[in-house]
Design a protein around this motif. Structure first.
Motif, PDB file in Angstrom:
ATOM      1  N   THR A 107      -3.312   4.104   5.256  1.00  7.23           N
ATOM      2  CA  THR A 107      -3.907   2.958   5.952  1.00  7.23           C
ATOM      3  C   THR A 107      -5.411   2.880   5.744  1.00  7.23           C
ATOM      4  N   GLY A 108      -5.984   3.831   5.015  1.00  2.86           N
ATOM      5  CA  GLY A 108      -7.427   3.848   4.801  1.00  2.86           C
ATOM      6  C   GLY A 108      -7.887   2.675   3.961  1.00  2.86           C
ATOM      7  N   LEU A 109      -9.166   2.337   4.093  1.00  5.28           N
ATOM      8  CA  LEU A 109      -9.725   1.183   3.393  1.00  5.28           C
ATOM      9  C   LEU A 109      -9.659   1.368   1.881  1.00  5.28           C
ATOM     10  N   GLY A 110      -9.991   2.566   1.388  1.00  7.11           N
ATOM     11  CA  GLY A 110      -9.948   2.809  -0.052  1.00  7.11           C
ATOM     12  C   GLY A 110      -8.548   2.667  -0.611  1.00  7.11           C
ATOM     13  N   SER A 111      -7.555   3.181   0.124  1.00  2.92           N
ATOM     14  CA  SER A 111      -6.165   3.078  -0.316  1.00  2.92           C
ATOM     15  C   SER A 111      -5.692   1.630  -0.336  1.00  2.92           C
ATOM     16  N   GLN A 112      -6.078   0.855   0.678  1.00  3.75           N
ATOM     17  CA  GLN A 112      -5.661  -0.549   0.737  1.00  3.75           C
ATOM     18  C   GLN A 112      -6.309  -1.371  -0.370  1.00  3.75           C
ATOM     19  N   LEU A 113      -7.539  -1.028  -0.726  1.00  3.06           N
ATOM     20  CA  LEU A 113      -8.220  -1.737  -1.808  1.00  3.06           C
ATOM     21  C   LEU A 113      -7.489  -1.491  -3.132  1.00  3.06           C
ATOM     22  N   LYS A 115      -4.242  -0.650  -3.475  1.00  4.25           N
ATOM     23  CA  LYS A 115      -2.921  -1.294  -3.420  1.00  4.25           C
ATOM     24  C   LYS A 115      -3.041  -2.801  -3.649  1.00  4.25           C
ATOM     25  N   PHE A 116      -4.107  -3.407  -3.114  1.00  3.70           N
ATOM     26  CA  PHE A 116      -4.312  -4.840  -3.338  1.00  3.70           C
ATOM     27  C   PHE A 116      -4.505  -5.125  -4.824  1.00  3.70           C
ATOM     28  N   MET A 138       0.654 -10.089   0.990  1.00  4.88           N
ATOM     29  CA  MET A 138       0.914  -9.022   1.947  1.00  4.88           C
ATOM     30  C   MET A 138      -0.147  -7.924   1.825  1.00  4.88           C
ATOM     31  N   GLN A 139      -0.479  -7.562   0.591  1.00  2.46           N
ATOM     32  CA  GLN A 139      -1.489  -6.518   0.397  1.00  2.46           C
ATOM     33  C   GLN A 139      -2.887  -7.023   0.763  1.00  2.46           C
ATOM     34  N   ALA A 140      -3.151  -8.302   0.502  1.00  2.00           N
ATOM     35  CA  ALA A 140      -4.430  -8.878   0.923  1.00  2.00           C
ATOM     36  C   ALA A 140      -4.541  -8.865   2.447  1.00  2.00           C
ATOM     37  N   ASN A 141      -3.425  -9.155   3.097  1.00  2.00           N
ATOM     38  CA  ASN A 141      -3.398  -9.118   4.560  1.00  2.00           C
ATOM     39  C   ASN A 141      -3.588  -7.693   5.079  1.00  2.00           C
ATOM     40  N   ALA A 142      -2.980  -6.716   4.405  1.00  2.00           N
ATOM     41  CA  ALA A 142      -3.150  -5.314   4.795  1.00  2.00           C
ATOM     42  C   ALA A 142      -4.595  -4.862   4.586  1.00  2.00           C
ATOM     43  N   LEU A 143      -5.216  -5.323   3.499  1.00  2.00           N
ATOM     44  CA  LEU A 143      -6.616  -4.973   3.228  1.00  2.00           C
ATOM     45  C   LEU A 143      -7.538  -5.542   4.296  1.00  2.00           C
TER      46      LEU A 143
END
Length: 562
Positions: A107-113, A115-116, A138-143
């Motif tokens: 759920t970290g910011l670096g990980s979400q970036l 995945k996006f 979905m990934q943009a929303n998670a980011l």
């Protein structure tokens, strides 16, 4: 000199030994009392007398009891205690920020970036796949959610830190009030230093309170000739004899937080260190600065992505579109309250038929030269409204609204080198301009097929998605030549470095304080072996004085019997 004088002289010596035994016994009784400062009996020779050509001593006189303390060392120890308390507070704040920013889980910011960006790669490989489009959104929303959560967590930490100040202010007032009361009691008991003895029990209590105050705020303590102490913080006195200045909480608009102020002068308490100083630094420079940087990152992410997405096309044209930014339509663009100021340039509005084929293309001029006649939102909207098949206006919410007003027609955008479309919130991927309100455009969430893939027309190419791929890793002028990923990695590294430096600093201060504390305790603490030696010394002196009295008494009896 008579035998009676010898007896009186020895009697005074007995009393001195008794007092010495009492002081030693008091020290031994308080050997394990926290904060107790060792006492000693100060003895001086009595006034001498002259007998003929001989000057003879008159014995001993107790002058007073004194605390055994090195005041200069004590003040150095207080200063070190201030540094330790402040250092540990800052270390805890940096460690908490590191835990929030580190992002060791998914759920970290670096990980979400990451995945996006991977979802954009997937869409580039299958641009017509609805599942790939949904995954991007979905990934943009998670980011955006990760950024929102980072903001929420950091703001909560900042608020918790800020909430410590009222408690510290209340504690400071309580300590100041008690120290001022002790000043009075000590001055009364010691007679304003007319006596030679210290009010040791009261001084012990005052000393402990000063040590506790030193942990809260950096203080300068000056003992007065009357026996009272004056306490200064940053040049302003907090305590002077029986008087003390109360502090209170006030709102500081500049820092958007609370600050401690001196009620009498209504001036800020100039706390540079200690818990109070560290709490203010943690709130403003640790959590506060990261919140500002997080806002910069969120705004940069939205701008970098939106500038590419806004001039692309999806699987079909738009029937109706409403911008996401409330604007000031009749003023120059620099004052139009757009997301950012557009450049001098242009963009194209393309009109499509039912099959998505190009009917007409119209270049919209955006003039922003800082001269009279520069574009306004109204003037740009008017150019769009003049296009056959498209109506444009600023609606009641102050947002730009475009509608295809002919059945079967739709519109798209292309070749925007001015940045106006993204600045006005038209055809954007993200909405919002801060870490708190960043989100995926609801327009796209409801219509995933409108996600921009092409730049040369609906279904003609995949240039838009190709440009979006790895955009997070490309240097950008928006971030002064850094990429979004590099920015985040640098912040994580900087915070980790700050944690390490603060830990080293706190440990250094703690080691120094421990050294000073050991030196202080070696002077003020009760050494039972040393007290036992004194005990034996007073015992032997008592025995010898008693023997002198006994001998003088025998001599006096002999003299009387003659």
């Amino acid at each position: 000199m008579s035998l009676f004088s010898s007896i009186n002289q020895s009697a005074a010596a007995l009393r001195a030994s008794q007092m010495g035994l009492q002081v030693v016994g008091h020290n031994i009784a308080n050997a394990n009392t926290p904060g107790y400062i060792r006492q000693e009996l100060e003895l001086i020779p009595a006034t001498t007398t002259r007998i003929g050509q001989v000057i003879v001593g008159q014995g001993v006189l107790p002058r007073g009891t004194r605390q055994v303390i090195d005041q200069a060392l004590a003040e150095r120890m207080w200063s070190a205690s201030t540094a330790v308390s402040g250092g540990e507070t800052l270390q805890a704040a940096y460690r908490e920020l590191e835990d929030m920013v580190g992002g060791l889980d998914d759920t970290g910011l670096g990980s979400q970036l990451t995945k996006f960006n991977e979802s954009l790669h997937n869409l580039a490989n299958a641009p017509a796949d609805p599942a790939a489009r949904d995954l991007v959104l979905m990934q943009a929303n998670a980011l955006s959610g990760a950024i929102n959560q980072a903001h929420s967590d950091t703001q909560a930490a900042k608020n918790r830190t800020n909430d410590q100040l009222p408690i510290l202010a209340q504690t400071l007032n309580s300590l100041s009030s008690r120290i001022a009361d002790l000043n009075i009691e000590i001055m009364v008991l010691e007679g304003g230093r007319s006596l030679s003895s210290d009010a040791t029990g009261l001084r012990d209590e005052r000393y402990k309170l000063l040590e506790e105050m030193a942990q809260i705020v950096d203080i300068n303590v000056q003992e007065q000739s009357s026996g009272s102490v004056s306490v200064f913080v940053g040049g302003d006195y907090l305590i002077s004899e029986a008087n003390y200045r109360e502090v209170y909480m006030a709102y500081n608009q500049a820092t958007n937080g609370q600050e401690i102020r001196i009620k009498e002068t209504d001036s800020p308490l100039k706390a540079k260190s200690g818990t109070i100083g560290a709490v203010q630094v943690a709130r403003d420079e640790v959590f506060g600065s990261y919140l500002e940087e997080l806002d910069t990152f969120a705004a940069s992410l939205a701008r970098i992505m939106n500038e590419v997405h806004s001039q692309g096309q999806g699987l079909e044209g738009h029937k109706r579109m409403v911008g996401t930014i409330s604007v000031e339509p009749g003023v120059p663009l620099e004052r139009a309250e757009l997301s950012y100021e557009p450049q001098n340039g242009s963009f194209d509005v393309q009109v499509l038929d039912e099959q998505g084929q190009l009917v007409s293309s119209h270049q919209i001029t955006v003039q922003n030269l800082g001269i009279v006649g520069d574009s306004t939102v109204n003037s740009i909207i008017q150019q769009i409204d003049d296009i056959d098949g498209v109506s444009a206006r600023v609606n009641g919410d102050g947002k730009v609204e475009l509608v295809a007003d002919v059945d079967g027609l739709s519109f798209t955008f292309a070749d925007d080198n001015s940045g106006f479309l993204a600045a006005a919130g038209l055809n954007t991927l993200f909405t919002g301009s801060s870490a708190q309100d960043l989100a995926v455009n609801d327009y796209l969430m409801e219509n995933p097929h409108l996600l921009s893939v092409s730049k040369g027309g609906v279904g003609n190419d995949t240039d838009a998605i190709a440009e979006l791929v790895d955009l997070v890793a490309r240097p950008s002028d928006v971030l002064n030549g850094q990429s979004l990923q590099a920015w985040h990695q640098q912040k994580v590294a900087t915070i980790a470095e700050s944690v390490s430096l603060q830990r080293s600093s706190a440990e250094g201060h703690k080691d120094f304080y421990t050294t000073l504390q050991a030196q202080h305790l070696s002077i003020t603490g009760v050494n039972l072996d040393e007290e036992a030696i004194k005990l034996i010394g007073y015992q032997r002196a008592f025995q010898a004085s008693s023997r002198v009295i006994s001998t003088a008494s025998e001599m006096l009896d002999l003299l009387v019997s003659l």
